[in-house]
Motif scaffolding. Sequence first.
Motif, PDB file in Angstrom:
ATOM      1  N   LEU A   4       0.823  -1.202   0.000  1.00 22.61           N
ATOM      2  CA  LEU A   4       0.000   0.000   0.000  1.00 22.61           C
ATOM      3  C   LEU A   4       0.863   1.262   0.000  1.00 22.61           C
ATOM      4  O   LEU A   4       0.605   2.195  -0.769  1.00 22.61           O
ATOM      5  CB  LEU A   4      -0.933  -0.001   1.212  1.00 22.61           C
ATOM      6  CG  LEU A   4      -1.919   1.154   1.296  1.00 22.61           C
ATOM      7  CD1 LEU A   4      -2.867   1.125   0.109  1.00 22.61           C
ATOM      8  CD2 LEU A   4      -2.694   1.087   2.599  1.00 22.61           C
ATOM      9  N   LEU A   5       1.896   1.286   0.799  1.00 21.84           N
ATOM     10  CA  LEU A   5       2.802   2.431   0.845  1.00 21.84           C
ATOM     11  C   LEU A   5       3.556   2.572  -0.469  1.00 21.84           C
ATOM     12  O   LEU A   5       3.747   3.688  -0.978  1.00 21.84           O
ATOM     13  CB  LEU A   5       3.783   2.285   2.010  1.00 21.84           C
ATOM     14  CG  LEU A   5       4.738   3.438   2.248  1.00 21.84           C
ATOM     15  CD1 LEU A   5       3.963   4.718   2.550  1.00 21.84           C
ATOM     16  CD2 LEU A   5       5.688   3.101   3.373  1.00 21.84           C
ATOM     17  N   ASP A   8       1.108   3.912  -3.123  1.00 25.03           N
ATOM     18  CA  ASP A   8       0.765   5.303  -2.847  1.00 25.03           C
ATOM     19  C   ASP A   8       1.920   6.225  -3.232  1.00 25.03           C
ATOM     20  O   ASP A   8       1.702   7.291  -3.818  1.00 25.03           O
ATOM     21  CB  ASP A   8       0.419   5.478  -1.370  1.00 25.03           C
ATOM     22  CG  ASP A   8      -0.116   6.855  -1.082  1.00 25.03           C
ATOM     23  OD1 ASP A   8      -1.013   7.318  -1.827  1.00 25.03           O
ATOM     24  OD2 ASP A   8       0.363   7.494  -0.113  1.00 25.03           O
ATOM     25  N   THR A   9       3.143   5.819  -2.923  1.00 21.20           N
ATOM     26  CA  THR A   9       4.311   6.615  -3.309  1.00 21.20           C
ATOM     27  C   THR A   9       4.455   6.658  -4.829  1.00 21.20           C
ATOM     28  O   THR A   9       4.772   7.705  -5.404  1.00 21.20           O
ATOM     29  CB  THR A   9       5.579   6.036  -2.670  1.00 21.20           C
ATOM     30  OG1 THR A   9       5.387   5.947  -1.264  1.00 21.20           O
ATOM     31  CG2 THR A   9       6.779   6.904  -2.956  1.00 21.20           C
ATOM     32  N   ARG A  11       2.000   6.394  -6.986  1.00 16.34           N
ATOM     33  CA  ARG A  11       0.927   7.264  -7.470  1.00 16.34           C
ATOM     34  C   ARG A  11       1.296   8.734  -7.307  1.00 16.34           C
ATOM     35  O   ARG A  11       1.103   9.537  -8.221  1.00 16.34           O
ATOM     36  CB  ARG A  11      -0.365   6.968  -6.720  1.00 16.34           C
ATOM     37  CG  ARG A  11      -1.547   7.819  -7.177  1.00 16.34           C
ATOM     38  CD  ARG A  11      -2.741   7.681  -6.241  1.00 16.34           C
ATOM     39  NE  ARG A  11      -2.427   7.963  -4.851  1.00 16.34           N
ATOM     40  CZ  ARG A  11      -2.333   9.194  -4.331  1.00 16.34           C
ATOM     41  NH1 ARG A  11      -2.506  10.244  -5.089  1.00 16.34           N
ATOM     42  NH2 ARG A  11      -2.050   9.350  -3.053  1.00 16.34           N
ATOM     43  N   GLN A  12       1.873   9.092  -6.163  1.00 16.58           N
ATOM     44  CA  GLN A  12       2.287  10.474  -5.942  1.00 16.58           C
ATOM     45  C   GLN A  12       3.394  10.879  -6.914  1.00 16.58           C
ATOM     46  O   GLN A  12       3.396  11.995  -7.425  1.00 16.58           O
ATOM     47  CB  GLN A  12       2.766  10.668  -4.504  1.00 16.58           C
ATOM     48  CG  GLN A  12       1.668  10.645  -3.488  1.00 16.58           C
ATOM     49  CD  GLN A  12       2.207  10.729  -2.075  1.00 16.58           C
ATOM     50  OE1 GLN A  12       3.396  10.517  -1.828  1.00 16.58           O
ATOM     51  NE2 GLN A  12       1.316  11.038  -1.137  1.00 16.58           N
ATOM     52  N   THR A  80       8.171  13.239   0.789  1.00 14.70           N
ATOM     53  CA  THR A  80       7.746  11.856   0.586  1.00 14.70           C
ATOM     54  C   THR A  80       8.911  10.873   0.577  1.00 14.70           C
ATOM     55  O   THR A  80       8.918   9.913   1.345  1.00 14.70           O
ATOM     56  CB  THR A  80       6.970  11.730  -0.736  1.00 14.70           C
ATOM     57  OG1 THR A  80       5.888  12.652  -0.708  1.00 14.70           O
ATOM     58  CG2 THR A  80       6.411  10.333  -0.913  1.00 14.70           C
TER      59      THR A  80
END
Length: 88
Positions: A4-5, A8-9, A11-12, A80
């Motif tokens: 998940l992390l 998400d990273t 995607r960012q 991030t």
Amino acid sequence: MDELLFFDTLRQGLWVAVITSVPILTVALVVGLAVGLFQALTSIQEMTLTFVPKLGAIIGVFWLCMGFMTQTLVAFFHDTLIPLIAGG
């Protein structure tokens, strides 16, 4: 690092890439359409006529947006990526 992390990273990071490339791609599209329309109206089929104005416009927009692009990338790294690397 869990999935998940990671996603998400990722995607960012992709969103930062989109945000930083939008000004240059938009100007390239608009200038390309304008030059193409000009070529269609005047029947001039010169290859350098499409390349040179588009390159000039891209360089100009890159020069104008360079600060914004740099701030966006540095903020992404500081907010991030560096905490992920340091934490883990």
